[in-house]
Scaffold this motif. Structure first.
Motif, PDB file in Angstrom:
ATOM      1  N   HIS A 269       0.887  -1.367  -0.026  1.00 27.55           N
ATOM      2  CA  HIS A 269       0.150  -0.130  -0.004  1.00 27.55           C
ATOM      3  C   HIS A 269       1.169   1.314   0.104  1.00 27.55           C
ATOM      4  N   PRO A 270       0.607   2.081  -0.833  1.00 24.20           N
ATOM      5  CA  PRO A 270       1.536   3.410  -0.941  1.00 24.20           C
ATOM      6  C   PRO A 270       1.390   4.357   0.175  1.00 24.20           C
ATOM      7  N   GLY A 271       0.419   4.216   0.916  1.00 24.87           N
ATOM      8  CA  GLY A 271       0.090   5.184   2.103  1.00 24.87           C
ATOM      9  C   GLY A 271      -0.674   6.461   1.509  1.00 24.87           C
ATOM     10  N   PRO A 272      -1.180   7.224   2.098  1.00 19.12           N
ATOM     11  CA  PRO A 272      -1.680   7.021   3.417  1.00 19.12           C
ATOM     12  C   PRO A 272      -2.865   5.983   3.337  1.00 19.12           C
ATOM     13  N   ILE A 273      -3.076   4.997   4.248  1.00 19.25           N
ATOM     14  CA  ILE A 273      -4.174   3.937   4.498  1.00 19.25           C
ATOM     15  C   ILE A 273      -5.259   4.609   5.170  1.00 19.25           C
ATOM     16  N   ASN A 274      -6.324   4.362   4.101  1.00 16.45           N
ATOM     17  CA  ASN A 274      -7.848   4.538   5.079  1.00 16.45           C
ATOM     18  C   ASN A 274      -7.881   3.359   5.798  1.00 16.45           C
ATOM     19  N   ARG A 275      -7.745   3.067   6.877  1.00 22.19           N
ATOM     20  CA  ARG A 275      -7.902   2.039   7.665  1.00 22.19           C
ATOM     21  C   ARG A 275      -9.409   1.436   7.806  1.00 22.19           C
ATOM     22  N   GLY A 276      -9.564   0.051   7.493  1.00 25.90           N
ATOM     23  CA  GLY A 276     -11.192  -0.399   7.437  1.00 25.90           C
ATOM     24  C   GLY A 276     -11.744   0.281   6.270  1.00 25.90           C
ATOM     25  N   VAL A 277     -11.387   0.855   5.431  1.00 24.24           N
ATOM     26  CA  VAL A 277     -11.907   1.261   3.955  1.00 24.24           C
ATOM     27  C   VAL A 277     -11.282   0.220   3.070  1.00 24.24           C
ATOM     28  N   GLU A 278     -10.074   0.602   2.238  1.00 24.41           N
ATOM     29  CA  GLU A 278      -9.715  -0.357   1.282  1.00 24.41           C
ATOM     30  C   GLU A 278      -8.999  -1.496   1.871  1.00 24.41           C
ATOM     31  N   LEU A 279      -8.487  -1.155   3.413  1.00 25.31           N
ATOM     32  CA  LEU A 279      -7.571  -2.287   3.915  1.00 25.31           C
ATOM     33  C   LEU A 279      -7.826  -2.478   5.242  1.00 25.31           C
ATOM     34  N   SER A 280      -8.011  -3.649   5.861  1.00 22.53           N
ATOM     35  CA  SER A 280      -8.362  -3.813   7.395  1.00 22.53           C
ATOM     36  C   SER A 280      -6.904  -3.818   8.049  1.00 22.53           C
ATOM     37  N   SER A 281      -6.907  -3.427   9.196  1.00 20.27           N
ATOM     38  CA  SER A 281      -5.801  -3.195   9.967  1.00 20.27           C
ATOM     39  C   SER A 281      -5.248  -4.372  10.487  1.00 20.27           C
ATOM     40  N   GLU A 282      -6.038  -5.376  10.165  1.00 18.55           N
ATOM     41  CA  GLU A 282      -5.456  -6.836  10.603  1.00 18.55           C
ATOM     42  C   GLU A 282      -4.355  -7.230   9.483  1.00 18.55           C
TER      43      GLU A 282
END
Ligand code: NCD
Length: 322
Positions: A269-282
């Motif tokens: 993921h190039p960042g910044p991450i939208n946690r819980g949207v495109e990618l789970s924190s797990e």
């Protein structure tokens, strides 16, 4: 040796590989107690960031400093661009101060290509232009994959690379598509039809090189690499998905879906991450994510690019990296 780095589209495979192998040599510099080599002593690098950026700007600045170059950072609000000076005038003014490299980020596609026509001496590095390209991001992604697969004795070739998310508005996707086509990897684009870019239709530059999927399950099947992209809301002028909840349900990447369809895949993921949207924190914080390595490798890749363009040399001598 090319004078500028405007996009991966313009590179030959050997040039891409050369950047990666030089970057591998620079990885070690960042692991030292004294993280500095004299390679660019006396050279000046201007970071002209006319669009918000944290990690890319910091990464270029650290890279230039580790090479002993002098750096000047200019952001949108500090430069005369906000006073109505045209971009070309800004570039000419900067050129008159004799920098060796100008690193430019801009919200409009094509700005680095435009600057090249008005700047004769300095090298231009594209640090992300609109929806067009972000070549150093693709290089750092490739370096991260090269290291990962080398540890399994696999080359950076013949991999199944799935790119998932807001591909339409992503310069990271474009640069990576060019890179993985050059390297001989299989590229799959996974997105709802509204977030698929117009160029992905089969005709045009990418013809024959990319596969289009609107189903996550189908696109992920057997993937070696899953590159997850952020929903680029700031670049969207209209609604491209009905609701974020529906997007998450259809296209969100989580551990469950990866275990089912691409159990061996690594995640970028190039960042910044939208946690819980495109990618789970797990997944983002789990063992298959190479996101921290991407950031670390960003510095080494930018050192390699700055070095090549500022010196015109394609290989690093022992003296320069000592
Ligand atoms: C990317 C960008 O700005 O294009 N981020 C980055 O360079 N670190 C991707 C993004 O903003 O989603």
């Amino acid at each position: 040796m090319r004078q500028h780095l405007l996009g991966i589209e313009y590179l030959k495979k050997s040039e891409l590989e050369n950047y990666l192998s030089n970057a591998e040599a620079f990885v070690e510099v960042s692991q030292r107690e004294l993280k500095k080599v004299p390679a660019l002593r006396g050279k000046t690098v201007i970071n002209l960031f006319l669009e918000p950026s944290t990690r890319t700007r910091a990464s270029f600045e650290i890279a230039a400093k580790r090479l002993s170059a002098d750096t000047v950072n200019m952001t949108g609000s500090e430069s005369s661009v906000t006073k109505g000076e045209t971009l070309i005038d800004t570039a000419r003014t900067l050129q008159a101060m004799a920098p060796d490299v100008i690193v430019v980020r801009h919200k409009e596609s094509g700005v680095p290509n435009l600057l090249v026509n008005h700047i004769s001496r300095a090298s231009i590095i594209n640090a992300g232009d609109g929806l067009h390209e972000h070549p150093t991001q693709a290089l750092l992604d490739c370096l991260t994959l090269k290291q990962h697969f080398a540890a399994q004795d696999r080359p950076l070739e013949g991999l199944k690379v799935a790119i998932v998310g807001d591909i339409r508005h992503s310069r990271v996707a474009r640069s990576n598509i060019w890179a993985h086509k050059l390297l001989g990897n299989e590229v799959r684009l996974i997105a709802p039809p509204t977030l698929m870019p117009p160029y992905a239709g089969g005709a045009g530059a990418f013809e024959g090189g990319v596969q289009i999927f609107h189903s996550l399950a189908e696109g992920l099947e057997g993937a070696d690499v899953v590159m997850v992209l952020r929903m680029q809301l700031e670049r969207q002028s209209e609604h491209f998905v009905p609701t974020i909840e529906e997007y998450i349900a259809e296209y969100g990447i989580n551990e469950h879906i990866l275990r089912r369809y691409a159990p061996g895949a690594v995640v970028l993921h190039p960042g910044p991450i939208n946690r819980g949207v495109e990618l789970s924190s797990e997944v983002a914080d789990g063992p298959r994510a190479l996101i921290g390595n991407q950031v670390t490798n960003g510095v080494a890749v930018r050192m390699a690019v700055l070095f090549a363009l500022a010196t015109g040399e394609s290989a690093i001598s022992e003296q320069e990296s000592a």
